[in-house]
Design a protein around this motif. Structure first.
Motif, PDB file in Angstrom:
ATOM      1  N   LEU A 149       0.829  -1.206   0.000  1.00  0.00           N
ATOM      2  CA  LEU A 149       0.000   0.000   0.000  1.00  0.00           C
ATOM      3  C   LEU A 149       0.861   1.254   0.000  1.00  0.00           C
ATOM      4  N   GLN A 154      -1.907   2.460  -3.232  1.00  0.00           N
ATOM      5  CA  GLN A 154      -2.993   3.344  -2.802  1.00  0.00           C
ATOM      6  C   GLN A 154      -3.680   4.015  -3.982  1.00  0.00           C
ATOM      7  N   ALA A 174       2.330   0.521   6.178  1.00  0.00           N
ATOM      8  CA  ALA A 174       1.444   1.613   5.762  1.00  0.00           C
ATOM      9  C   ALA A 174       0.691   2.189   6.963  1.00  0.00           C
ATOM     10  N   LEU A 177      -4.176   5.130   6.416  1.00  0.00           N
ATOM     11  CA  LEU A 177      -4.804   4.703   5.173  1.00  0.00           C
ATOM     12  C   LEU A 177      -6.144   5.409   4.979  1.00  0.00           C
TER      13      LEU A 177
END
Length: 310
Positions: A149, A154, A174, A177
């Protein structure tokens, strides 16, 4: 004038403008270790911009003045980071510079798989009209599981969310988020995903992450997309899973050995969509990666100069 070695045949003009105070030497499109060692002995660069080929201990040792190795892109698996650290050489990457390009390639491969774009195109060119017999997969409401990610993962997640997909994501590093990515462990991703898409760097820990065992845990008919590194997939296991129907189709932009040569088992498989590791190869990404690589190495050199002067 200090020298910068580029392990490629060119660099964006915008990047060269940033490096105007240096002599820039090119190693060509397919440099071998011997090529790089020879060029380093000849020019003793202070920095290397890595596009193609591998930079290991022998290459580093041939350049006593080498202070920084800057990746033209985000993946640094072709650089021996342990050897670099032992020699006090900094390794930097242009993270995110090709994120849009690679995420778009991931989406293109996913859509090609879900909508049977390539085999239907071939059939129609051959004179067949398969409307009455073919049904494509609708992605809205399906679950996509992302491994990795970073900037690329993303960005792809945002595209998948826009199509109405449920987005699961695994990345132990990550943070913060967006709300449309649901954090999940790998077992959950294997179990619940209709699509698995890889966006992580290749490490010793995740080599062959997609293998016979993990594929067996997936839903029957899963789609696999890989625009990251070929070594993340056990290619023999993936081929077997495609042939058995456990994997409905796969869209691949990277491979265990590159370039792919004639006779590779994936060739001729109409449910494996192939592209020659060009996800990050767009006009915009070429400029972004070159400028990012140049800026990164200039920052390191400036920091080293300041530390020496202090």
């Amino acid at each position: 004038m200090s020298t910068i070695l580029v392990t490629g045949a060119d660099l964006a003009p915008q990047a060269l403008a940033l490096l105007k105070d240096f002599e820039v030497v090119y190693a060509g499109k397919t440099p071998t270790e011997e090529d790089l060692v020879s060029l380093n002995k000849q020019h003793d660069p202070v920095a290397i911009i890595v596009r193609y080929g591998k930079v290991g201990a022998a290459v580093m040792d041939a350049a006593p003045s080498l202070k920084v190795i800057s990746k033209h892109g985000s993946g640094t698996d072709t650089i021996d980071k342990v050897a670099a650290k032992a020699r006090g050489i900094e390794v930097v990457a242009a993270a995110g510079a090709n994120a849009a390009a690679v995420a778009e390639q991931s989406l293109a491969l996913l859509l090609a798989c879900a909508k049977s774009v390539v085999p239907l195109n071939a059939r129609l060119h051959a004179g067949h009209w398969d409307k009455a017999t073919h049904k494509s997969l609708e992605l809205g409401g399906r679950t996509v599981g992302l491994v990795g990610l970073g900037a690329i993962g993303q960005r792809f997640a945002k595209m998948a969310d826009a199509m109405g997909m449920r987005v699961l994501g695994f990345d132990p590093y990550a943070k913060n988020l967006p709300t449309y990515i649901q954090p999940a462990d790998l077992d959950t991703i294997w179990r619940e995903s209709d699509v698995v898409s890889l966006h992580c760097p290749l490490t010793d820990d995740n080599r062959n992450l997609i293998n016979a065992d993990t594929l067996a845990k997936c839903k029957r008919g899963v789609i696999v997309v890989n625009t990251a590194r070929g070594g993340l997939i056990d290619e023999a296991a993936l081929l077997a899973a495609v042939q058995s129907g456990q994997v409905a189709s796969a869209g691949l932009d990277s491979f265990a050995v590159e370039p792919m040569t004639a006779g590779h088992p994936f060739q001729g498989q109409d449910r494996i969509i192939l592209s020659p590791h060009i996800g990050g190869v767009t006009t915009d990404a070429y400029v972004n990666m070159g400028v990012g690589a140049a800026n990164n190495l200039l920052t390191v050199l400036a920091q080293r100069a300041a530390a020496t002067a202090a």
